[in-house]
Design a protein around this motif. Structure first.
Motif, PDB file in Angstrom:
ATOM      1  N   TRP A   1     -50.541  20.808   6.223  1.00 51.92           N
ATOM      2  CA  TRP A   1     -51.040  21.081   4.876  1.00 51.92           C
ATOM      3  C   TRP A   1     -49.838  21.512   4.053  1.00 51.92           C
ATOM      4  O   TRP A   1     -49.279  22.572   4.258  1.00 51.92           O
TER       5      TRP A   1
ATOM      6  N   VAL B   1     -51.417  18.255   0.119  1.00 57.12           N
ATOM      7  CA  VAL B   1     -51.319  17.054   0.950  1.00 57.12           C
ATOM      8  C   VAL B   1     -51.573  17.475   2.393  1.00 57.12           C
ATOM      9  O   VAL B   1     -50.876  18.327   2.939  1.00 57.12           O
TER      10      VAL B   1
ATOM     11  N   ALA C   1     -51.136   7.105   0.253  1.00 58.52           N
ATOM     12  CA  ALA C   1     -51.982   8.277   0.477  1.00 58.52           C
ATOM     13  C   ALA C   1     -53.434   7.842   0.608  1.00 58.52           C
ATOM     14  O   ALA C   1     -53.863   6.883  -0.026  1.00 58.52           O
TER      15      ALA C   1
ATOM     16  N   MET D   1     -44.949  11.412   1.392  1.00 59.00           N
ATOM     17  CA  MET D   1     -45.721  11.538   0.153  1.00 59.00           C
ATOM     18  C   MET D   1     -45.196  12.693  -0.687  1.00 59.00           C
ATOM     19  O   MET D   1     -44.986  12.556  -1.903  1.00 59.00           O
ATOM     20  N   VAL D   2     -44.968  13.831  -0.040  1.00 57.20           N
ATOM     21  CA  VAL D   2     -44.473  15.019  -0.739  1.00 57.20           C
ATOM     22  C   VAL D   2     -43.070  14.775  -1.296  1.00 57.20           C
ATOM     23  O   VAL D   2     -42.776  15.122  -2.441  1.00 57.20           O
TER      24      VAL D   2
ATOM     25  N   MET E   1     -47.980   9.549  -4.851  1.00 55.53           N
ATOM     26  CA  MET E   1     -48.714   9.587  -3.584  1.00 55.53           C
ATOM     27  C   MET E   1     -49.292   8.220  -3.255  1.00 55.53           C
ATOM     28  O   MET E   1     -49.254   7.780  -2.109  1.00 55.53           O
TER      29      MET E   1
ATOM     30  N   ILE F   1     -57.152  10.035  -2.509  1.00 52.20           N
ATOM     31  CA  ILE F   1     -56.580  10.980  -3.475  1.00 52.20           C
ATOM     32  C   ILE F   1     -57.690  11.437  -4.416  1.00 52.20           C
ATOM     33  O   ILE F   1     -58.379  10.618  -5.021  1.00 52.20           O
TER      34      ILE F   1
ATOM     35  N   VAL G   1     -47.156  12.300   5.559  1.00 55.92           N
ATOM     36  CA  VAL G   1     -47.425  13.463   4.707  1.00 55.92           C
ATOM     37  C   VAL G   1     -46.124  13.926   4.043  1.00 55.92           C
ATOM     38  O   VAL G   1     -46.069  14.140   2.831  1.00 55.92           O
TER      39      VAL G   1
ATOM     40  N   ALA H   1     -54.832  15.022  -1.285  1.00 54.06           N
ATOM     41  CA  ALA H   1     -54.674  13.717  -0.630  1.00 54.06           C
ATOM     42  C   ALA H   1     -54.401  13.956   0.844  1.00 54.06           C
ATOM     43  O   ALA H   1     -54.073  15.060   1.259  1.00 54.06           O
ATOM     44  N   SER H   2     -54.526  12.887   1.621  1.00 54.26           N
ATOM     45  CA  SER H   2     -54.197  13.016   3.034  1.00 54.26           C
ATOM     46  C   SER H   2     -53.372  11.834   3.503  1.00 54.26           C
ATOM     47  O   SER H   2     -53.407  10.749   2.929  1.00 54.26           O
TER      48      SER H   2
ATOM     49  N   ARG I   1     -57.528  18.448   6.453  1.00 56.64           N
ATOM     50  CA  ARG I   1     -58.278  18.224   5.216  1.00 56.64           C
ATOM     51  C   ARG I   1     -59.767  18.423   5.453  1.00 56.64           C
ATOM     52  O   ARG I   1     -60.461  19.059   4.655  1.00 56.64           O
TER      53      ARG I   1
END
Length: 120
Positions: A80, A92, A22, A54-55, A17, A25, A51, A43-44, A98
């Motif tokens: 999300w 995430v 990110a 990151m995933v 991430m 975290i 997003v 994390a955002s 978030r």
């Protein structure tokens, strides 16, 4: 899975991430307060593409290490995304969701730890 394996999984996910920039975290050790998992990572990202990136990176890095998610939720909407790896659960968010769901407050009984704590 051993505590050592879940720690390694959390470390790899954190790094993946961070590699995708990110924001904020958080690693919460919930092993003492829940049977759900050992760690929550929260994390955002600033937009849907970030997003998802990151995933994607988390899944790729954990897959290389031999870890497969039990479940992935929310990938297409990307406000999300939840990755359930059993002993670690990764959330995430986009920034708005978030703030809205505020998982850090809900899980405040867990211990917030640092990435360095995962190195031990």
């Amino acid at each position: 899975m051993t505590q050592k394996q879940s720690k390694e999984m959390a470390r790899l996910a954190y790094q993946a991430m961070e590699d995708k920039k990110a924001r904020d975290i958080r690693i919460i050790d919930i092993s003492e307060i829940s049977v759900l998992a050992d760690y929550f990572l929260i994390a955002s990202g600033s937009n849907k593409n970030q997003v998802q990136a990151m995933v994607d990176n988390v899944q790729e890095e954990l897959h290389k290490a031999g870890f497969v998610p039990k479940q992935v939720e929310g990938y297409n909407s990307a406000n999300w995304i939840l990755l359930d790896y059993g002993d670690i659960i990764i959330h995430v968010f986009d920034e708005e969701n978030r703030l809205f769901y505020d998982l850090e407050r809900i899980w405040r009984d867990g211990s917030v730890i640092t990435a360095e704590d995962l190195e031990a």
